[in-house]
Scaffold this active site. Sequence first.
Site, mmCIF file in Angstrom:
data_model
loop_
_atom_site.group_PDB
_atom_site.id
_atom_site.type_symbol
_atom_site.label_atom_id
_atom_site.label_comp_id
_atom_site.label_asym_id
_atom_site.label_seq_id
_atom_site.Cartn_x
_atom_site.Cartn_y
_atom_site.Cartn_z
ATOM 1 N N ASP A 177 -3.502 2.514 -4.642
ATOM 2 C CA ASP A 177 -1.982 2.153 -4.100
ATOM 3 C C ASP A 177 -1.611 0.826 -4.982
ATOM 4 O O ASP A 177 -2.067 -0.194 -4.563
ATOM 5 C CB ASP A 177 -2.558 2.796 -2.852
ATOM 6 C CG ASP A 177 -2.785 1.980 -2.139
ATOM 7 O OD1 ASP A 177 -4.283 1.608 -2.033
ATOM 8 O OD2 ASP A 177 -2.552 1.656 -1.017
ATOM 9 N N HIS A 234 -2.596 -2.867 -3.585
ATOM 10 C CA HIS A 234 -3.502 -2.880 -2.919
ATOM 11 C C HIS A 234 -5.092 -2.919 -4.165
ATOM 12 O O HIS A 234 -6.021 -3.176 -4.961
ATOM 13 C CB HIS A 234 -4.122 -1.731 -2.532
ATOM 14 C CG HIS A 234 -5.196 -1.717 -0.799
ATOM 15 N ND1 HIS A 234 -5.579 -0.616 -0.848
ATOM 16 C CD2 HIS A 234 -6.167 -3.242 -1.385
ATOM 17 C CE1 HIS A 234 -6.135 -0.677 0.685
ATOM 18 N NE2 HIS A 234 -7.288 -1.950 0.264
ATOM 19 N N HIS A 271 0.825 -1.243 0.124
ATOM 20 C CA HIS A 271 0.070 -0.247 -0.094
ATOM 21 C C HIS A 271 0.863 1.811 -0.137
ATOM 22 O O HIS A 271 2.180 1.533 0.198
ATOM 23 C CB HIS A 271 -0.422 0.027 1.463
ATOM 24 C CG HIS A 271 -1.067 -1.022 1.899
ATOM 25 N ND1 HIS A 271 -3.066 -1.453 1.319
ATOM 26 C CD2 HIS A 271 -0.924 -2.461 2.605
ATOM 27 C CE1 HIS A 271 -3.240 -2.268 1.600
ATOM 28 N NE2 HIS A 271 -2.807 -3.237 2.040
ATOM 29 N N GLU A 274 2.680 -0.375 3.932
ATOM 30 C CA GLU A 274 2.381 0.406 3.909
ATOM 31 C C GLU A 274 3.407 1.167 3.019
ATOM 32 O O GLU A 274 4.781 0.637 4.385
ATOM 33 C CB GLU A 274 1.726 0.923 5.025
ATOM 34 C CG GLU A 274 0.485 0.855 5.116
ATOM 35 C CD GLU A 274 -0.516 1.164 4.367
ATOM 36 O OE1 GLU A 274 0.033 2.102 3.598
ATOM 37 O OE2 GLU A 274 -1.721 1.331 4.758
#
Length: 190
Positions: free
Chosen positions: A167, A157, A39, A121
Amino acid sequence: MPANPDFDPAGWLRLARHLPSPNCDDYSAGTRPELLVIHNISLPPNEYGGDGVERLFTNTLDPAEHPYYATIAHLRVSAHFFIRRDGELLQFVPITRRAWHAGVSNYCGRERCNDFSLGVEMEGSDFEPFCDAQYDTLKQLIAQLKQVLPLLAITGHEYIAPGRKTDPGPYFDWDKVAGDLPLWQGSANG
């Protein structure tokens, strides 16, 4: 989880900074993550280096601090890992528990990707390249995860939630991290 010096028995990577998130729960009995989902995030949007992501994932985001925060402070989300622009690695959820990162999603016909994936992330956005330090940290993390988990693929994602998510975006360089872990980019059948 197999014994490994990089992880403690609860699933925390020893070299990461630990910030436990309440936004997680248990995987189903016998489930071990097999998909790695990448992400991007920055809070406030397109601003780097602050503690907004940490506070979002730990439910301590102040909605009065920034207009955008008022629109997301109610969310209960997390990821297993967060890699800052300088390569610092933070961990919010142990790899033995399910983080709430993917939402409505589908991988090879399997819905609810949170049920069998790990979320990473990257501090960034869809609009600019990521940093070499981030790729270096991510490559090292993938190598460590592959030692203890049956990872089958890596994806973004955007590929498991097409039309809903974008993303990590067009500036993420998959060639820098995929290695021998297949990149899954979706199919017409999900």
